[in-house]
Design an enzyme around this catalytic site. Structure first.
Site, short mmCIF file in Angstrom:
data_model
loop_
_atom_site.label_atom_id
_atom_site.label_comp_id
_atom_site.label_asym_id
_atom_site.label_seq_id
_atom_site.Cartn_x
_atom_site.Cartn_y
_atom_site.Cartn_z
N LYS A 48 0.80 -1.24 0.00
CA LYS A 48 0.00 0.00 0.00
C LYS A 48 0.82 1.29 0.00
O LYS A 48 0.35 2.34 0.42
CB LYS A 48 -1.01 0.04 1.15
CG LYS A 48 -1.87 -1.17 1.30
CD LYS A 48 -2.38 -1.75 0.01
CE LYS A 48 -3.48 -0.90 -0.63
NZ LYS A 48 -3.86 -1.51 -1.95
N HIS A 106 6.92 -7.33 -2.05
CA HIS A 106 6.69 -6.69 -0.74
C HIS A 106 7.55 -7.36 0.33
O HIS A 106 7.44 -7.02 1.50
CB HIS A 106 5.24 -6.86 -0.30
CG HIS A 106 4.23 -6.20 -1.19
ND1 HIS A 106 4.34 -4.89 -1.60
CD2 HIS A 106 3.06 -6.66 -1.71
CE1 HIS A 106 3.28 -4.60 -2.35
NE2 HIS A 106 2.50 -5.65 -2.44
N SER A 136 -4.50 2.83 4.45
CA SER A 136 -4.70 2.18 3.16
C SER A 136 -4.69 0.64 3.31
O SER A 136 -5.50 -0.06 2.70
CB SER A 136 -3.60 2.63 2.19
OG SER A 136 -3.82 2.09 0.91
#
Ligand code: A3P
Length: 297
Positions: A48, A106, A136
């Site tokens: 995010k 990620h 988010s």
């Protein structure tokens, strides 16, 4: 606890909580020795932080700024996620791709391939201020099937974030270890922020293109900036996840993947007490790092 139970096929991989729905252990186990090529490009982020945005930007840079070339192909088929894929065959698929491979991950620094930790290719790390990042991520947990469509409270979620107990682990560890990585390999690892993209997109596109040794004409920079504005991307089905090969990835009846795209939305969620606790933890963790966080537009 109940958060971990709500994550489909939750698993700890070397102490980091992962979802096993799209990130199967078979892939994670194969990554350490995954071969990196000098012309690979990696976007690395905590979830995010503006991954999709940066992916679209580099995809366009590699297409010389020609927006027509990215109009008919889903972004997920142009930029490949390292750890997300089918339990069998994903790494083989990545190995078969032609160079330059555009990839994203990620994963925390400890879990990326050894050759990537040695900075054998160029890396773009994108950080987002942690207050907007957690807001988010909270919404993302609600819409995302692979994260169990979170139904818990905002306050619990924030606590889990501060403790580093969410999927992909601690935001602080993530950012700080990659910040160090950037300092060790400044020519190989570009460290940028969501806020910089938001505040001066054209300048940042130019910076990214120059870093990748793919300088662009001012006209191309303008085109990319227009194409990658929030309003354009929100309505672009190639990037907004409204159109995917499998339809049950997301439940976007309440919130969209392209949700707000602003700096400072955290103010609509944090109570003064939550903000105080957050500031305290944040100050402690970031002390001495030299990293500057931007919380306001
Ligand atoms: P919000 O939920 O705050 O709106 P990621 O791609 O890493 O999952 O990050 C998603 C976040 O980036 C979402 O944040 C999304 O709206 C925002 N985003 C995506 N494209 C953007 C753009 N072109 N401009 C600004 N924000 C963007």
């Amino acid at each position: 606890e109940s958060y971990v139970r709500s994550i489909p096929q939750a698993q700890y991989y070397r102490n980091v909580l992962m979802q096993g729905y799209f990130v199967p252990p078979s892939i994670l186990e194969g990554l350490e020795n995954f071969e990196i090529r000098p012309h690979d490009i990696f976007i690395i982020t905590y979830p995010k932080s503006g991954t999709t945005w940066t992916e679209e930007i580099i995809s366009l840079i590699y297409n010389g700024g020609d927006t027509k070339k990215v109009q008919k192909k889903l972004l997920i088929f142009r930029v490949h996620h390292l750890e997300v894929g089918r339990p069998i065959g994903h790494l083989r698929f990545l190995r078969k791709l032609r160079s330059p491979r555009l990839m994203a991950t990620h994963l925390p620094l400890d879990l990326i391939p050894k050759q990537l930790r040695e900075a054998q290719c160029k890396v773009i790390y994108v950080m987002r201020n942690p207050k907007d990042n957690v807001v988010s991520y909270y919404h993302h947990h609600q819409i995302s099937t692979s994260l169990g469509n979170y139904t818990g409270s905002w306050d619990d979620f924030l606590t889990l974030f501060l403790k580093g107990h969410l999927v992909y682990g601690s935001w602080f560890d993530h950012v700080l270890s990659y910040w160090k990585f950037h300092q060790q390999h400044p020519e190989k690892v570009l460290f940028i922020s969501y806020e910089e993209l938001k505040m001066d997109l054209e300048r940042m596109i130019e910076r990214i293109a120059n870093f990748l040794d793919r300088p662009l004409h001012p006209e191309a920079i303008k085109n990319i900036a227009h194409h990658c504005s929030f309003d354009q991307m929100k309505n672009n089905n190639m990037v907004n996840r409204e159109q995917l090969p499998v339809t049950d990835f997301f439940n976007m009846s309440h919130t969209k993947f392209m949700r707000k795209g602003i700096i400072g939305d955290w103010k609509n969620y944090f109570t003064p007490e939550q903000n105080e606790t957050f500031e305290k933890v944040c100050k402690e963790k970031m002390a001495g790092s030299g990293l500057h966080l931007v919380f306001e537009p």
